[in-house]
Scaffold this motif. Structure first.
Motif, PDB file in Angstrom:
ATOM      1  N   VAL A 142      17.510  -8.958 -46.900  1.00  0.00           N
ATOM      2  CA  VAL A 142      17.347  -8.619 -48.306  1.00  0.00           C
ATOM      3  C   VAL A 142      15.884  -8.807 -48.694  1.00  0.00           C
ATOM      4  O   VAL A 142      15.089  -9.431 -47.970  1.00  0.00           O
ATOM      5  CB  VAL A 142      18.244  -9.496 -49.200  1.00  0.00           C
ATOM      6  CG1 VAL A 142      19.707  -9.301 -48.837  1.00  0.00           C
ATOM      7  CG2 VAL A 142      17.864 -10.962 -49.103  1.00  0.00           C
ATOM      8  N   ASP A 143      15.559  -8.287 -49.839  1.00  0.00           N
ATOM      9  CA  ASP A 143      14.203  -8.425 -50.370  1.00  0.00           C
ATOM     10  C   ASP A 143      13.868  -9.907 -50.552  1.00  0.00           C
ATOM     11  O   ASP A 143      14.737 -10.723 -50.899  1.00  0.00           O
ATOM     12  CB  ASP A 143      14.117  -7.686 -51.702  1.00  0.00           C
ATOM     13  CG  ASP A 143      12.741  -7.769 -52.314  1.00  0.00           C
ATOM     14  OD1 ASP A 143      11.858  -7.022 -51.889  1.00  0.00           O
ATOM     15  OD2 ASP A 143      12.582  -8.609 -53.229  1.00  0.00           O
ATOM     16  N   SER A 144      12.618 -10.248 -50.335  1.00  0.00           N
ATOM     17  CA  SER A 144      12.213 -11.661 -50.408  1.00  0.00           C
ATOM     18  C   SER A 144      12.421 -12.244 -51.804  1.00  0.00           C
ATOM     19  O   SER A 144      12.787 -13.415 -51.953  1.00  0.00           O
ATOM     20  CB  SER A 144      10.745 -11.817 -49.985  1.00  0.00           C
ATOM     21  OG  SER A 144       9.893 -11.038 -50.824  1.00  0.00           O
ATOM     22  N   ASP A 145      12.191 -11.441 -52.852  1.00  0.00           N
ATOM     23  CA  ASP A 145      12.406 -11.930 -54.210  1.00  0.00           C
ATOM     24  C   ASP A 145      13.887 -12.214 -54.462  1.00  0.00           C
ATOM     25  O   ASP A 145      14.229 -13.203 -55.119  1.00  0.00           O
ATOM     26  CB  ASP A 145      11.898 -10.903 -55.223  1.00  0.00           C
ATOM     27  CG  ASP A 145      10.379 -10.818 -55.235  1.00  0.00           C
ATOM     28  OD1 ASP A 145       9.722 -11.807 -54.824  1.00  0.00           O
ATOM     29  OD2 ASP A 145       9.856  -9.764 -55.658  1.00  0.00           O
ATOM     30  N   LEU A 146      14.760 -11.350 -53.930  1.00  0.00           N
ATOM     31  CA  LEU A 146      16.194 -11.596 -54.075  1.00  0.00           C
ATOM     32  C   LEU A 146      16.607 -12.859 -53.327  1.00  0.00           C
ATOM     33  O   LEU A 146      17.414 -13.657 -53.833  1.00  0.00           O
ATOM     34  CB  LEU A 146      16.991 -10.391 -53.556  1.00  0.00           C
ATOM     35  CG  LEU A 146      16.931  -9.106 -54.385  1.00  0.00           C
ATOM     36  CD1 LEU A 146      17.707  -7.995 -53.684  1.00  0.00           C
ATOM     37  CD2 LEU A 146      17.491  -9.332 -55.786  1.00  0.00           C
ATOM     38  N   ALA A 147      16.083 -13.034 -52.134  1.00  0.00           N
ATOM     39  CA  ALA A 147      16.425 -14.228 -51.361  1.00  0.00           C
ATOM     40  C   ALA A 147      15.943 -15.484 -52.077  1.00  0.00           C
ATOM     41  O   ALA A 147      16.661 -16.495 -52.148  1.00  0.00           O
ATOM     42  CB  ALA A 147      15.808 -14.130 -49.966  1.00  0.00           C
ATOM     43  N   ARG A 148      14.753 -15.426 -52.630  1.00  0.00           N
ATOM     44  CA  ARG A 148      14.216 -16.589 -53.351  1.00  0.00           C
ATOM     45  C   ARG A 148      15.063 -16.892 -54.587  1.00  0.00           C
ATOM     46  O   ARG A 148      15.365 -18.054 -54.882  1.00  0.00           O
ATOM     47  CB  ARG A 148      12.761 -16.320 -53.750  1.00  0.00           C
ATOM     48  CG  ARG A 148      12.048 -17.541 -54.335  1.00  0.00           C
ATOM     49  CD  ARG A 148      10.636 -17.223 -54.784  1.00  0.00           C
ATOM     50  NE  ARG A 148       9.893 -16.533 -53.744  1.00  0.00           N
ATOM     51  CZ  ARG A 148       9.513 -15.257 -53.785  1.00  0.00           C
ATOM     52  NH1 ARG A 148       9.828 -14.498 -54.846  1.00  0.00           N
ATOM     53  NH2 ARG A 148       8.822 -14.724 -52.803  1.00  0.00           N
ATOM     54  N   GLY A 149      15.441 -15.847 -55.301  1.00  0.00           N
ATOM     55  CA  GLY A 149      16.262 -16.061 -56.488  1.00  0.00           C
ATOM     56  C   GLY A 149      17.642 -16.616 -56.148  1.00  0.00           C
ATOM     57  O   GLY A 149      18.168 -17.470 -56.862  1.00  0.00           O
ATOM     58  N   LEU A 150      18.226 -16.164 -55.047  1.00  0.00           N
ATOM     59  CA  LEU A 150      19.535 -16.675 -54.652  1.00  0.00           C
ATOM     60  C   LEU A 150      19.450 -18.133 -54.230  1.00  0.00           C
ATOM     61  O   LEU A 150      20.333 -18.937 -54.568  1.00  0.00           O
ATOM     62  CB  LEU A 150      20.096 -15.818 -53.515  1.00  0.00           C
ATOM     63  CG  LEU A 150      21.504 -16.180 -53.037  1.00  0.00           C
ATOM     64  CD1 LEU A 150      22.511 -16.089 -54.174  1.00  0.00           C
ATOM     65  CD2 LEU A 150      21.926 -15.284 -51.872  1.00  0.00           C
ATOM     66  N   ARG A 151      18.399 -18.500 -53.514  1.00  0.00           N
ATOM     67  CA  ARG A 151      18.230 -19.905 -53.130  1.00  0.00           C
ATOM     68  C   ARG A 151      18.097 -20.786 -54.360  1.00  0.00           C
ATOM     69  O   ARG A 151      18.710 -21.865 -54.458  1.00  0.00           O
ATOM     70  CB  ARG A 151      17.005 -20.068 -52.226  1.00  0.00           C
ATOM     71  CG  ARG A 151      17.201 -19.588 -50.803  1.00  0.00           C
ATOM     72  CD  ARG A 151      16.110 -20.122 -49.891  1.00  0.00           C
ATOM     73  NE  ARG A 151      14.781 -19.766 -50.382  1.00  0.00           N
ATOM     74  CZ  ARG A 151      14.125 -18.668 -50.057  1.00  0.00           C
ATOM     75  NH1 ARG A 151      14.676 -17.785 -49.235  1.00  0.00           N
ATOM     76  NH2 ARG A 151      12.915 -18.431 -50.537  1.00  0.00           N
TER      77      ARG A 151
END
Length: 217
Positions: A142-151
Motif C-alpha cells: 500500500v501507499d506509504s502514507d496509508l501505511a503510516r496512517g493505519l499504524r
C-alpha cells in the motif's frame, strides 16, 4: 278272629318303611383352573414394530439429508461479497458516531479494518495483537502514507479500547474517514494492479474531498 288276622300285618308294615336318605354328592367345589393367557398372542407383532421403527429412522435421515443439501445449494448460489463491499457496509453501520461510545466505536472500527486487511491481503490480522499486526502493515503493498496512517490509528485505538481513554466525536469522524479512504484507495490500487494499469486515486464518495489522512503523533 278278625283281630288275629289283622295282627301279622304290623311287622310287615314296619319292614316296608323307607330307609334314611344317603348324603347328596358335593357339586359346588371344583379344582383351581389353570392360568388364562392375557394379551395379544401375535408372533408377527415384534417384526412389524421393528420394521416401522427402521422405516421411521430412514425417513428422518432422508429428510435431514435433503434439507442439508438444499441449504448447501443455497450457499453456493449466493456469492461472497468482495472485501471492500463488506468493509464499506460495516463502516456505514457505525457512521453515526453520536450513537456509539468511544470504546464500542473503536472496537468495531478495528475489527472492520483487520477483517478487510485479511480479505484483501490474506494477512491474519483478526487474530493478531496490535504489536503483532504493526510489523505486518509495513509489508503491505500500500501507499506509504496509508501505511503510516493505519499504524498510527492502530496505536491510538488501543488506549480507548482497553484503557478507557475518552475521545471526542470529531476524532471518531476523522478516523472513520481514514478507514473509508484506506479501503477505497487499496481497492483501486489492487484493481489497477490486476489490470496492469496506472491507478488514479478518486476522492471518497461523501462529497468532502478536502479532508486529509489524519496525521497522528
Amino acid at each position: 278272629m278278625g283281630e288275629e288276622a289283622a295282627a301279622p300285618a304290623g311287622p310287615a308294615a314296619a319292614s316296608e318303611s323307607p330307609a334314611p336318605h344317603a348324603p347328596a354328592p358335593m357339586t359346588d367345589i371344583h379344582d383351581i383352573l389353570p392360568p388364562v393367557p392375557v394379551g395379544i398372542d401375535a408372533p408377527w407383532l415384534v417384526p412389524v414394530l421393528l420394521a416401522l421403527a427402521a422405516a421411521a429412522i430412514l425417513a428422518a435421515a432422508w429428510w435431514w439429508w435433503k434439507k442439508r443439501r438444499k441449504a448447501r445449494a443455497i450457499e453456493t448460489l449466493v456469492p461472497e461479497l468482495p472485501p471492500e463491499m463488506t468493509a464499506m457496509q460495516a463502516l456505514k453501520e457505525i457512521a453515526d458516531v453520536r450513537r456509539l461510545d468511544g470504546k464500542t466505536f473503536y472496537f468495531r472500527l478495528s475489527a472492520i479494518l483487520r477483517q478487510y486487511v485479511f480479505g484483501r491481503f490474506a494477512v491474519g490480522a483478526p487474530e493478531m495483537t496490535t504489536e503483532e499486526f504493526l510489523p505486518c502493515i509495513d509489508r503491505l503493498p500500500v501507499d506509504s502514507d496509508l501505511a503510516r496512517g493505519l499504524r498510527s490509528l492502530c496505536r491510538a485505538m488501543d488506549p480507548v479500547k482497553f484503557g478507557g481513554e475518552t475521545v471526542v466525536e470529531k476524532q471518531m469522524e476523522t478516523d472513520l474517514f481514514f478507514a473509508r479512504e484506506f479501503v477505497q484507495k487499496t481497492t483501486l490500487a489492487d484493481e489497477a494492479e490486476n489490470k496492469g494499469e496506472q491507478h488514479i486515486v478518486l476522492p471518497p464518495d461523501d462529497g468532502n474531498s478536502k479532508k486529509q489522512i489524519p496525521n497522528r503523533k
